[in-house]
Design an enzyme around this catalytic site. Structure first.
Site, PDB file in Angstrom:
ATOM      1  N   GLY A   1       6.366   2.060 -14.555  1.00 15.74           N
ATOM      2  CA  GLY A   1       6.096   1.639 -15.932  1.00 15.74           C
ATOM      3  C   GLY A   1       6.242   0.143 -16.121  1.00 15.74           C
ATOM      4  O   GLY A   1       6.245  -0.615 -15.150  1.00 15.74           O
ATOM      5  N   ALA A   2       6.378  -0.281 -17.394  1.00 12.62           N
ATOM      6  CA  ALA A   2       6.329  -1.699 -17.763  1.00 12.62           C
ATOM      7  C   ALA A   2       5.086  -2.303 -17.106  1.00 12.62           C
ATOM      8  O   ALA A   2       5.157  -3.283 -16.359  1.00 12.62           O
ATOM      9  CB  ALA A   2       7.607  -2.428 -17.356  1.00 12.62           C
TER      10      ALA A   2
ATOM     11  N   GLN B   1      16.274   5.021  -6.112  1.00  9.98           N
ATOM     12  CA  GLN B   1      15.873   3.856  -5.316  1.00  9.98           C
ATOM     13  C   GLN B   1      16.548   2.568  -5.775  1.00  9.98           C
ATOM     14  O   GLN B   1      16.270   1.495  -5.241  1.00  9.98           O
ATOM     15  CB  GLN B   1      14.356   3.703  -5.293  1.00  9.98           C
ATOM     16  CG  GLN B   1      13.721   3.232  -6.587  1.00  9.98           C
ATOM     17  CD  GLN B   1      12.214   3.306  -6.500  1.00  9.98           C
ATOM     18  OE1 GLN B   1      11.638   4.372  -6.438  1.00  9.98           O
ATOM     19  NE2 GLN B   1      11.560   2.147  -6.485  1.00  9.98           N
TER      20      GLN B   1
ATOM     21  N   GLY C   1       0.612  -1.338  -3.900  1.00  7.22           N
ATOM     22  CA  GLY C   1       0.379  -2.782  -3.851  1.00  7.22           C
ATOM     23  C   GLY C   1       1.007  -3.432  -2.633  1.00  7.22           C
ATOM     24  O   GLY C   1       2.108  -3.053  -2.216  1.00  7.22           O
TER      25      GLY C   1
ATOM     26  N   ASP D   1       4.652  -4.983  -2.568  1.00  5.50           N
ATOM     27  CA  ASP D   1       5.777  -4.317  -1.913  1.00  5.50           C
ATOM     28  C   ASP D   1       5.294  -3.880  -0.528  1.00  5.50           C
ATOM     29  O   ASP D   1       5.108  -2.688  -0.270  1.00  5.50           O
ATOM     30  CB  ASP D   1       6.225  -3.116  -2.746  1.00  5.50           C
ATOM     31  CG  ASP D   1       6.596  -3.525  -4.158  1.00  5.50           C
ATOM     32  OD1 ASP D   1       7.716  -4.008  -4.341  1.00  5.50           O
ATOM     33  OD2 ASP D   1       5.758  -3.394  -5.064  1.00  5.50           O
TER      34      ASP D   1
ATOM     35  N   HIS E   1      -0.577  -3.603 -11.841  1.00  8.46           N
ATOM     36  CA  HIS E   1      -0.709  -2.135 -11.823  1.00  8.46           C
ATOM     37  C   HIS E   1      -2.147  -1.738 -12.164  1.00  8.46           C
ATOM     38  O   HIS E   1      -2.729  -0.854 -11.528  1.00  8.46           O
ATOM     39  CB  HIS E   1       0.203  -1.487 -12.876  1.00  8.46           C
ATOM     40  CG  HIS E   1       1.670  -1.655 -12.638  1.00  8.46           C
ATOM     41  ND1 HIS E   1       2.474  -2.428 -13.453  1.00  8.46           N
ATOM     42  CD2 HIS E   1       2.493  -1.137 -11.689  1.00  8.46           C
ATOM     43  CE1 HIS E   1       3.729  -2.361 -13.019  1.00  8.46           C
ATOM     44  NE2 HIS E   1       3.768  -1.595 -11.946  1.00  8.46           N
TER      45      HIS E   1
HETATM   46  P1  AMP Z   1       6.289  -0.527  -9.598  1.00  8.26           P
HETATM   47  O1  AMP Z   1       5.989  -0.081 -10.990  1.00  8.26           O
HETATM   48  O2  AMP Z   1       6.923  -1.869  -9.519  1.00  8.26           O
HETATM   49  O3  AMP Z   1       6.999   0.533  -8.800  1.00  8.26           O
HETATM   50  O4  AMP Z   1       4.882  -0.704  -8.899  1.00  8.26           O
HETATM   51  C1  AMP Z   1       3.966   0.347  -8.819  1.00  8.26           C
HETATM   52  C2  AMP Z   1       2.887  -0.032  -7.836  1.00  8.26           C
HETATM   53  O5  AMP Z   1       2.229  -1.200  -8.296  1.00  8.26           O
HETATM   54  C3  AMP Z   1       3.438  -0.347  -6.441  1.00  8.26           C
HETATM   55  O6  AMP Z   1       2.543   0.162  -5.466  1.00  8.26           O
HETATM   56  C4  AMP Z   1       3.456  -1.843  -6.439  1.00  8.26           C
HETATM   57  O7  AMP Z   1       3.346  -2.409  -5.138  1.00  8.26           O
HETATM   58  C5  AMP Z   1       2.232  -2.152  -7.259  1.00  8.26           C
HETATM   59  N1  AMP Z   1       2.309  -3.511  -7.801  1.00  8.26           N
HETATM   60  C6  AMP Z   1       3.314  -4.043  -8.537  1.00  8.26           C
HETATM   61  N2  AMP Z   1       3.059  -5.333  -8.813  1.00  8.26           N
HETATM   62  C7  AMP Z   1       1.872  -5.626  -8.225  1.00  8.26           C
HETATM   63  C8  AMP Z   1       1.081  -6.811  -8.135  1.00  8.26           C
HETATM   64  N3  AMP Z   1       1.452  -7.953  -8.680  1.00  8.26           N
HETATM   65  N4  AMP Z   1      -0.082  -6.736  -7.440  1.00  8.26           N
HETATM   66  C9  AMP Z   1      -0.469  -5.570  -6.855  1.00  8.26           C
HETATM   67  N5  AMP Z   1       0.242  -4.436  -6.909  1.00  8.26           N
HETATM   68  C10 AMP Z   1       1.392  -4.459  -7.580  1.00  8.26           C
END
Ligand code: AMP
Length: 279
Positions: free
Chosen positions: A30-31, A60, A147, A150, A36
């Protein structure tokens, strides 16, 4: 767009889809930001329907404080998801996923989990593996999007899928950046004005490190990066590492046949930011 909080309801919907419907899945915490959305847009193109999960996964987080302070913007998230044509959103509670046992499964990712993030965030990748495996069981996607922001997580998910023979394609997506180069992250919204102004220094340093790596060895580049951050008043380096892209093992001798990537984790006050660059 359908929104489900219960495992049973989302599974019922997925089971009711015509055979052969290609399901693209994007797990998130989220957020949501444009990073995303770039994953979701890619999933839209390559699948018949797109499922997004929003779940701030407790197992995590190695620091309780980080979990509690993780930004939550569910109303805004849902309207963003609608605007990009997401079909199904899965927003479970922790109880729905873990019942009363908020614990990780233990994984062996052939050593990928002991490098970088794994060294500094104990148990993090067991938590990631646990939730992603569970979500794959629930959503049964054909393709799932992660993404490169990560990058270690992406490699670990690929390994988990391969070792557990989970029938899903894992698709890595480019890092989406702000205009000033800062990698988009939900955590960026927690930066103060001054920290936010300083944060593009991380990517600027990575880009310079890439140039330096063309003419210097890895140790010299690492020393140069450490020195750059020592001089910086607002950003504190946790680690900088040049590693093999596949094994994530730290580089020993530079070989032209291998692909390398530089990885970085930096604190701006209490906010931890990560980034990486292909070398
Ligand atoms: P998160 O909500 O931080 O767990 O991210 C969810 C997915 O979005 C994960 O696969 C992240 O690697 C991807 N993600 C987060 N930020 C970015 C970004 N700036 N560019 C590309 N993918 C992203």
């Amino acid at each position: 767009m359908l929104v489900f909080a219960k495992i049973k309801s989302v599974q019922q919907k997925i089971n009711s889809l015509n055979k052969g419907t290609k399901i693209g899945f994007v797990p998130t915490m989220g957020a949501l930001h444009r990073g995303h959305l770039s994953l979701i847009e890619k999933a839209k193109i390559e699948n018949n329907i797109v499922v997004v999960s929003i779940f701030v996964n407790p197992t995590q987080f190695d620091k309780e404080e980080d979990l509690i302070n993780y930004p939550k913007t569910i109303d805004k998230d849902l309207s963003l998801l609608k605007s990009v044509g997401c079909n199904i959103v899965f927003v479970p509670t922790a109880k729905e996923i873990y019942a009363d046992n908020i614990k990780s499964q233990q994984f062996d990712f052939d050593g990928l989990e002991h490098q970088m993030e794994g060294k500094f965030r104990k148990g993090h990748f067991d938590g990631v593996g646990t939730i992603v495996k569970r979500l794959f069981e629930i959503v049964t996607p054909d393709n799932s999007y992660f993404g490169e922001k990560d990058f270690q997580q992406l490699q670990i998910i690929k390994k988990m899928v391969q070792k557990n023979q989970i029938p899903v394609n894992i698709i890595g997506c480019d890092i989406f950046r702000e205009e000033d180069g800062l990698a988009m992250s939900s955590r960026n919204s927690r930066l103060t004005y001054e920290q936010r102004k300083a944060a593009p220094f991380i990517y600027k340093t990575l880009k310079q490190a890439k140039i330096e790596f063309g003419i210097k060895n890895a140790l010299e580049v690492t020393e140069w990066v450490k020195n750059e951050f020592e001089k910086h008043p607002l950003l504190e380096l946790e680690y900088f590492e040049i590693a093999n892209e596949e094994t994530l093992q730290p580089i020993e001798n530079k070989k032209t046949s291998q692909k390398y990537r530089a990885f970085i984790a930096v604190f701006a006050g209490k906010i931890r930011l990560i980034d990486n660059i292909s070398l």
